[in-house]
Design an enzyme around this catalytic site. Structure first.
Site, PDB file in Angstrom:
ATOM      1  N   GLY A  35       5.194  -1.003   2.573  1.00 34.01           N
ATOM      2  CA  GLY A  35       4.336   0.162   2.459  1.00 34.01           C
ATOM      3  C   GLY A  35       5.101   1.474   2.399  1.00 34.01           C
ATOM      4  O   GLY A  35       6.116   1.652   3.066  1.00 34.01           O
ATOM      5  N   HIS A  48       0.814  -1.208   0.000  1.00 34.38           N
ATOM      6  CA  HIS A  48       0.000   0.000   0.000  1.00 34.38           C
ATOM      7  C   HIS A  48       0.852   1.264   0.000  1.00 34.38           C
ATOM      8  O   HIS A  48       1.932   1.312   0.591  1.00 34.38           O
ATOM      9  CB  HIS A  48      -0.920   0.012   1.227  1.00 34.38           C
ATOM     10  CG  HIS A  48      -0.166  -0.056   2.525  1.00 34.38           C
ATOM     11  ND1 HIS A  48       0.265   1.065   3.195  1.00 34.38           N
ATOM     12  CD2 HIS A  48       0.236  -1.119   3.268  1.00 34.38           C
ATOM     13  CE1 HIS A  48       0.890   0.707   4.305  1.00 34.38           C
ATOM     14  NE2 HIS A  48       0.894  -0.617   4.372  1.00 34.38           N
ATOM     15  N   ASP A  49       0.373   2.294  -0.697  1.00 30.16           N
ATOM     16  CA  ASP A  49       0.974   3.626  -0.724  1.00 30.16           C
ATOM     17  C   ASP A  49       2.356   3.671  -1.370  1.00 30.16           C
ATOM     18  O   ASP A  49       3.077   4.659  -1.233  1.00 30.16           O
ATOM     19  CB  ASP A  49       1.047   4.221   0.693  1.00 30.16           C
ATOM     20  CG  ASP A  49      -0.312   4.272   1.369  1.00 30.16           C
ATOM     21  OD1 ASP A  49      -1.087   5.192   1.078  1.00 30.16           O
ATOM     22  OD2 ASP A  49      -0.610   3.349   2.173  1.00 30.16           O
TER      23      ASP A  49
END
Length: 258
Positions: free
Chosen positions: A145, A127-128
């Site tokens: 992440g 994520h991100d």
């Protein structure tokens, strides 16, 4: 909305709210969720899953058992806890091989992938994460992440990058390297924990960097990252930053926090 020219296998499961551009190809047993947008010429070969708020550009190829747009692997259980919208944005001409996983954001920023990248089998983008363009992510590479990967980076198989690190442009992360610090641009890092070993000459030559700039980078890297007999401030002050690549290296070294 399904474009008339799209080629969809009868066993594929396509949510009617998905947006498919012309020439999209969806193979057997693929799944496309309601928040998905697929650009022209993108192909899901078979058994591929695309879900979440995922926008994919043109001419991407997604191989069997890849999952793009899955929820972030975090303990927060809902969008309100994550702080906002979760999304994934992918550019053009990327290849995602078998069992690649790319997660949507946790709400802090959209997970973003540029164009002309190759993600080999079993690699993971958390994520991100932000991945630039013209990168090669080999088999089993793990990007945690909030990692940022700049353009023209190459990863060897089974290497890993810890959370919130930056991998600089044209770096080469050797097979099995475990990165717990930012990776400067233009260098080779290797080992557990990864350390700078040399300038990524082969990668720079393939990119088309002039030989004169490569020679200047060798001197700059030797003085800033491989020697221990001068203070950091003295070394930085002595660099010839008239070369744009040396200047980029100096700026990365000055701004890095880890």
């Amino acid at each position: 909305m399904l474009a008339m020219a799209s080629r969809i296998h009868p066993t594929a499961s396509i949510d009617p709210r998905a947006e498919l551009a012309a020439d999209v190809e969806i193979g057997p047993f693929c799944v496309v969720g309601p928040g998905v947008r697929l650009g022209r010429g993108t192909r899901l070969l078979s058994h591929a899953v695309v879900m979440g708020h995922t926008a994919i550009g043109e001419a991407n190829v997604i191989h069997p058992f890849a999952v793009l747009g899955g929820d972030p692997q975090i303990r927060k259980s809902d969008d309100s806890a994550s702080g906002g919208h979760r999304g994934l944005s992918i550019g053009n001409d990327n290849v995602f091989r078998e069992h690649v996983t790319v997660n949507v954001s946790s709400g802090e920023q959209t997970t973003t992938i540029g164009s002309n990248n190759l993600f080999m089998a079993g690699s993971h983008v958390a994520h991100d994460v932000v991945v630039g363009s013209r990168c090669v992510i080999a088999n089993g590479v793990q990007l945690a992440g909030h990692v940022v990967v700049e353009d023209w980076v190459t990863f060897g198989g089974l290497s890993g990058v810890a959370q919130r690190l930056r991998v600089g442009q044209s770096a080469f992360v050797a097979a099995g390297a475990m990165c717990e610090r930012d990776v400067p641009p233009f260098v080779i890092v290797q080992g557990d924990r990864a350390r700078v070993r040399a300038v990524n000459v082969v990668g720079l030559e393939r990119r088309g960097v002039p030989a004169e700039s490569i020679a200047r980078l060798k001197k700059a890297v030797a003085r800033t990252l491989l020697r221990r007999d001068e203070t950091f401030d003295a070394v930085m002050a002595a660099l010839d930053r008239s070369d744009s690549y040396v200047d980029a290296l100096a700026r990365a070294l000055s701004s890095g926090t880890r």
